[in-house]
Enzyme design. Structure first.
Site, PDB file in Angstrom:
ATOM      1  N   LYS A 163      -5.380   0.202   7.992  1.00 29.85           N
ATOM      2  CA  LYS A 163      -5.275  -1.217   7.625  1.00 29.85           C
ATOM      3  C   LYS A 163      -4.866  -2.099   8.800  1.00 29.85           C
ATOM      4  O   LYS A 163      -5.413  -3.176   8.992  1.00 29.85           O
ATOM      5  CB  LYS A 163      -4.189  -1.370   6.553  1.00 29.85           C
ATOM      6  CG  LYS A 163      -4.731  -1.534   5.172  1.00 29.85           C
ATOM      7  CD  LYS A 163      -3.609  -1.840   4.193  1.00 29.85           C
ATOM      8  CE  LYS A 163      -2.374  -1.000   4.421  1.00 29.85           C
ATOM      9  NZ  LYS A 163      -1.163  -1.592   3.932  1.00 29.85           N
ATOM     10  N   ARG A 205       2.981  -5.295  -2.720  1.00 30.74           N
ATOM     11  CA  ARG A 205       2.929  -3.843  -2.871  1.00 30.74           C
ATOM     12  C   ARG A 205       3.032  -3.414  -4.330  1.00 30.74           C
ATOM     13  O   ARG A 205       2.863  -2.234  -4.644  1.00 30.74           O
ATOM     14  CB  ARG A 205       4.101  -3.186  -2.131  1.00 30.74           C
ATOM     15  CG  ARG A 205       3.882  -3.009  -0.645  1.00 30.74           C
ATOM     16  CD  ARG A 205       5.024  -2.160  -0.089  1.00 30.74           C
ATOM     17  NE  ARG A 205       5.281  -2.429   1.313  1.00 30.74           N
ATOM     18  CZ  ARG A 205       4.591  -1.877   2.308  1.00 30.74           C
ATOM     19  NH1 ARG A 205       3.632  -1.022   2.065  1.00 30.74           N
ATOM     20  NH2 ARG A 205       4.891  -2.177   3.547  1.00 30.74           N
ATOM     21  N   ARG A 228      -0.483  13.521  13.791  1.00 33.41           N
ATOM     22  CA  ARG A 228      -0.056  12.563  14.808  1.00 33.41           C
ATOM     23  C   ARG A 228       1.115  13.118  15.626  1.00 33.41           C
ATOM     24  O   ARG A 228       2.044  13.696  15.092  1.00 33.41           O
ATOM     25  CB  ARG A 228       0.376  11.273  14.110  1.00 33.41           C
ATOM     26  CG  ARG A 228       0.151  10.057  14.941  1.00 33.41           C
ATOM     27  CD  ARG A 228      -0.165   8.861  14.117  1.00 33.41           C
ATOM     28  NE  ARG A 228       0.950   8.495  13.248  1.00 33.41           N
ATOM     29  CZ  ARG A 228       0.982   7.359  12.559  1.00 33.41           C
ATOM     30  NH1 ARG A 228      -0.021   6.523  12.634  1.00 33.41           N
ATOM     31  NH2 ARG A 228       1.997   7.082  11.790  1.00 33.41           N
ATOM     32  N   ARG A 244       6.990  12.353  14.457  1.00 34.18           N
ATOM     33  CA  ARG A 244       7.946  11.354  13.961  1.00 34.18           C
ATOM     34  C   ARG A 244       8.342  11.683  12.529  1.00 34.18           C
ATOM     35  O   ARG A 244       7.559  12.257  11.783  1.00 34.18           O
ATOM     36  CB  ARG A 244       7.294   9.960  13.944  1.00 34.18           C
ATOM     37  CG  ARG A 244       7.209   9.278  15.283  1.00 34.18           C
ATOM     38  CD  ARG A 244       6.808   7.829  15.087  1.00 34.18           C
ATOM     39  NE  ARG A 244       6.045   7.672  13.824  1.00 34.18           N
ATOM     40  CZ  ARG A 244       5.771   6.528  13.241  1.00 34.18           C
ATOM     41  NH1 ARG A 244       6.179   5.410  13.788  1.00 34.18           N
ATOM     42  NH2 ARG A 244       5.080   6.467  12.133  1.00 34.18           N
ATOM     43  N   ARG A 302       5.553   9.080   0.688  1.00 32.81           N
ATOM     44  CA  ARG A 302       4.896   7.775   0.887  1.00 32.81           C
ATOM     45  C   ARG A 302       3.662   7.656   0.009  1.00 32.81           C
ATOM     46  O   ARG A 302       3.376   6.606  -0.550  1.00 32.81           O
ATOM     47  CB  ARG A 302       4.515   7.597   2.364  1.00 32.81           C
ATOM     48  CG  ARG A 302       5.716   7.321   3.264  1.00 32.81           C
ATOM     49  CD  ARG A 302       5.353   7.461   4.717  1.00 32.81           C
ATOM     50  NE  ARG A 302       4.573   6.342   5.233  1.00 32.81           N
ATOM     51  CZ  ARG A 302       3.935   6.356   6.406  1.00 32.81           C
ATOM     52  NH1 ARG A 302       3.989   7.427   7.165  1.00 32.81           N
ATOM     53  NH2 ARG A 302       3.268   5.308   6.814  1.00 32.81           N
TER      54      ARG A 302
END
Ligand SMILES: [Zn+2]
Length: 227
Positions: free
Chosen positions: A16, A91, A130, A164, A175
């Site tokens: 996004k 949200r 990642r 991370r 999430r």
């Protein structure tokens, strides 16, 4: 020219932010990532920025009406006269309802909600792979799509690459669950209002960008023809 007032929706890892930045450039519309404009309002010491700061200083969540106040401040500036791109808010359905109320007050209307749809296993693959440089967090790699020359070592400065906290499997799962529970109902909300547009986010960023352009070109044409 008709306004393009856009909301970007999509799970974490859907790209996004990347698309928002590209749209900002391609259509010369301001891109409002909610966290960023909130921090900017606090820094500039605007009326609502001061209110937001009180909550942030106490370590409390900034309430919806204050965030909407920050958004409304932006929407009334010249830069947003032809439209804007909103990312990170709403949200939840109650937030969407409050935003709709504010837009009505400002005598404006949302043009489209664009959902960048990415299946969950793809989100896990993107975020889970990642790797971030321990010395400079802007050095980001991906084990599959953009690997460093040497495993777990930053190409630029030789520092160690880490996962991370946000990209750890349990956090990703959490999430995604938050997204499913709170944000996914927004998809129905905007669908019911006839402004939802879906884009397949599993393609490359260039292809996703092209698909969004197609949607926006159609919307502009329809508005100009007064449909
Ligand atoms: Zn580095």
């Amino acid at each position: 020219m008709p306004e393009l007032n856009l909301i970007l929706l999509g799970p974490p890892g859907s790209g996004k932010g990347t698309q928002g930045e590209r749209l900002q450039e391609d259509f010369r519309l301001p891109y409002y990532a909610t966290g960023d404009i909130l921090r900017a309002a606090v820094k500039e010491g605007t009326e609502v920025g001061k209110q937001a700061k009180e909550y942030m200083d106490r370590g409390d969540l900034v309430p919806d009406e204050v965030i909407i106040g920050v958004i409304a401040e932006r929407l009334q500036q010249d830069e947003a006269a032809d439209g804007f791109i909103l990312d990170g808010f709403p949200r939840t359905v109650p937030q969407a309802e409050a935003l709709a109320e504010k837009m009505k007050e400002l005598r404006r209307e949302m043009t489209a909600a664009i959902l960048i749809d990415v299946p969950e296993d793809e989100v896990v693959r993107r975020l889970g792979g990642r790797r971030t440089c321990e010395e400079n967090p802007s050095h980001i790699y991906h084990v599959e799509f953009d690997p460093p020359k040497e495993e777990d070592v930053c190409d630029i400065d030789g520092a160690r690459l880490i996962v991370r906290d946000d990209d750890k499997p349990d956090v990703i799962k959490n999430r995604l669950q938050q997204y499913r529970e709170k944000t996914e109902p927004l998809v129905d909300y905007y669908e019911d209002r006839g402004i939802l547009n879906r884009v397949d986010g599993s393609h490359s960023p260039d292809e996703v960008e092209e698909a969004i352009h197609g949607i926006l070109a159609t919307l502009r044409r329809e508005e100009e023809e007064g449909m």
